[in-house]
Design an enzyme around this catalytic site. Sequence first.
Site, mmCIF file in Angstrom:
data_model
loop_
_atom_site.group_PDB
_atom_site.id
_atom_site.type_symbol
_atom_site.label_atom_id
_atom_site.label_comp_id
_atom_site.label_asym_id
_atom_site.label_seq_id
_atom_site.Cartn_x
_atom_site.Cartn_y
_atom_site.Cartn_z
ATOM 1 N N ASP A 310 0.849 -1.177 0.000
ATOM 2 C CA ASP A 310 0.000 0.000 0.000
ATOM 3 C C ASP A 310 0.898 1.244 0.000
ATOM 4 O OD1 ASP A 310 -2.182 1.694 -0.011
ATOM 5 O OD2 ASP A 310 -3.249 0.671 1.597
ATOM 6 N N GLU A 503 -10.762 6.968 3.981
ATOM 7 C CA GLU A 503 -9.733 6.446 4.895
ATOM 8 C C GLU A 503 -9.820 7.075 6.289
ATOM 9 O OE1 GLU A 503 -5.913 5.450 3.109
ATOM 10 O OE2 GLU A 503 -6.661 6.093 1.168
HETATM 11 C C1 BGC Z 1 -5.200 3.120 0.225
HETATM 12 C C2 BGC Z 1 -5.407 2.073 -0.846
HETATM 13 C C3 BGC Z 1 -5.265 2.692 -2.202
HETATM 14 C C4 BGC Z 1 -3.946 3.417 -2.308
HETATM 15 C C5 BGC Z 1 -3.727 4.083 -3.645
HETATM 16 C C6 BGC Z 1 -3.967 3.935 0.001
HETATM 17 O O1 BGC Z 1 -3.915 5.004 0.889
HETATM 18 O O2 BGC Z 1 -5.131 2.481 1.482
HETATM 19 O O3 BGC Z 1 -6.659 1.470 -0.690
HETATM 20 O O4 BGC Z 1 -5.391 1.710 -3.178
HETATM 21 O O5 BGC Z 1 -3.875 4.409 -1.310
HETATM 22 O O6 BGC Z 1 -4.479 5.219 -3.795
HETATM 23 C C1 BGC Z 2 -3.434 9.924 -2.233
HETATM 24 C C2 BGC Z 2 -4.261 8.681 -2.082
HETATM 25 C C3 BGC Z 2 -3.674 7.863 -1.035
HETATM 26 C C4 BGC Z 2 -3.463 8.652 0.242
HETATM 27 C C5 BGC Z 2 -2.723 7.845 1.237
HETATM 28 C C6 BGC Z 2 -3.329 10.654 -0.919
HETATM 29 O O1 BGC Z 2 -2.561 11.790 -1.046
HETATM 30 O O2 BGC Z 2 -3.998 10.749 -3.183
HETATM 31 O O3 BGC Z 2 -4.293 7.942 -3.256
HETATM 32 O O4 BGC Z 2 -4.506 6.790 -0.824
HETATM 33 O O5 BGC Z 2 -2.754 9.843 0.023
HETATM 34 O O6 BGC Z 2 -2.674 8.440 2.487
#
Ligand code: BGC
Ligand code: BGC
Length: 612
Positions: A310, A503
């Site tokens: 991830d 998230e």
């Molecule tokens: C998320 C994932 C996601 C990745 C890419 C991460 O923060 O936990 O689910 O696929 O970002 O955007």
């Molecule tokens: C990104 C996401 C990612 C996240 C992780 C963001 O800045 O755009 O894709 O999942 O950070 O914390």
Amino acid sequence: MKRSFIYFFLPAFICFLVLGCVSSEPASEPPPPPEDAIYRNPSYTVGQRVADLLSYMTLEEKIGQMTQVAKNFLSSPNDIKTYCLGSVLSGGGMGPVKNEPGAWADMYDHYQSVALESRLGIPILYGIDAVHGHNTVKGAVIFPHNIGLGCTGNPALVEKAAQITAIEVAATGIDWTFAPCIAVPRDERWGRTYEGFGETPGLAEIMAEASIRGYQGESLEDGKTILACPKHFLADGGTKGGDDQGNAECSEEILRKIHLPGYISALKAGSGSVMASFSSWNGKKMHGNKDLLTGLLKNELGFPGILVSDWKAIDQLPGDYTSDVTISINAGLDMIMVPDDYKTFITTLLTAVKNGKVPRERIDDAVKRILTIKFKLGLFEQPYTDRSLLPLVGCEEHREAGRECVRQSLVLLKNKNNVLPLSKETGHILVAGRGADDIGMQCGGWTISWQGMTGDITEGTTILEAIQKTVSSKTKVTYSRDGSGAGKADIGIVVIGENPYAEMEGDRQSLALSTMDINVINNVKKTGIPIIVILISGRPLIVTPEIDKWDAFIAAWLPGTEGQGIADVLFGDYNPTGKLSHTWPADMKQIPINEGDNDYDPLFPFGFGLSY
Ligand code: BGC
Ligand code: BGC
């Protein structure tokens, strides 16, 4: 003797040292492959092509293939070629300057053309979070988030939604979606509750398989299919307190019983990749857990595909960056979503291999997995976007499928005196609440941007528009955001809920309704008309103190762009069939509460849902 040493041997020695250092790398580079190399010839098997290509690769090129960079962090697109990068991704909201499908295809083709200029001409895999439709692209159809799809209980429909998503993703060139999320969310305080299909392993099991079949189809080589990536392995939904990226405290028995079944069925469906979880199990970070990543997933379950990390997740392992890289690769990760400082990642892994901290066989195994998927996707033969698919993005047929998903995902929780369905001939309908005319709120997080946002963010039908389209020409429909002015209406429809989040931004200690939303309902209620409440939310909210005042109550989850599906249910064109994919807690003290618990006494049980 002394002189000859100073004037002759010393300079010669220095010269030797300097040349030795400079020329050591090029000397280790194997000769360029012949024009008719086996790997370039599709009449050989994938296995033969992978072995052939691997034989030409330098260690640097292999490590490049294991590197995934977020597009906004590329210092220059040329670095794809220079470092032989294996993959580029669009992080949440990262797209071309002009957000329209054709511009996405142009962007993809440009990156791909640079990759093909590299010494061996290895195409990149481009990845994106298409988690409820091709949700970063303006104009794409947005499906309900998984929590709503779980309520449909209809795997065939979930497969169809994934199939349509695959077509829309492929239309922009992209090869890989980081979906489905098959978390089994056990605590609704978690901000990612809506990303899973529901609180039981059974739902994850059924829907994971359906969804992967939808994305990947019969063959990855088909131009209308994409690579799927069930996530996040393992027990992301089981963290204590519903903390995002937190710690799942449970026995191995529970781990296997609750959180594993989704992966078993995902692998049965042939999933070509899996993403590891940010979270920990009993205090140990998943990204460093060799027993689970290699022992369980790769050895015991026989997963042959790409295990991707991830976002910057290896950086969270204890120790310095060298140890992060060493531990995670040795634990079994094949590709690292770095996603920013790829130069440091590459030199760190290179040094670790040269120092013997990471075995070369581990690198070859990882690269073999990555190349196998690239060959299977047909990327060497068809690296560029099939532009004939572009008109399908957000087309009517796809929106109809979205509408069907919405109808089937709604859960009717209360219907006093059969106030629903409404007559299309009702004299005056008052629509109220901030959720009634807001595409962004309907879609939730992971829509256009990472966090999503309220407002007119993309094309679609709001609930208000859908109601207006459905009623007879004689029916008066008025909209009042705060519910005031309900004077002469016959019925009130109030749409309330949560603002978009993704998230950790969605982790909450309280799931109470907002005062603003309660006030809107009370304003309408004051006039004495029956009230229908529609809740737009990523999880059950606590409605116990208020629900007695309502005549009808529908959980609409995060339905996406096709609001018409809601009007279909309101006016009886569709008799509701949705069943709760989560237990509906009576109060915060009950959380976590899940089907099968002792002393199970929720407001509505798992699987509950009324029809007309
Ligand atoms: C998320 C994932 C996601 C990745 C890419 C991460 O923060 O936990 O689910 O696929 O970002 O955007
Ligand atoms: C990104 C996401 C990612 C996240 C992780 C963001 O800045 O755009 O894709 O999942 O950070 O914390």
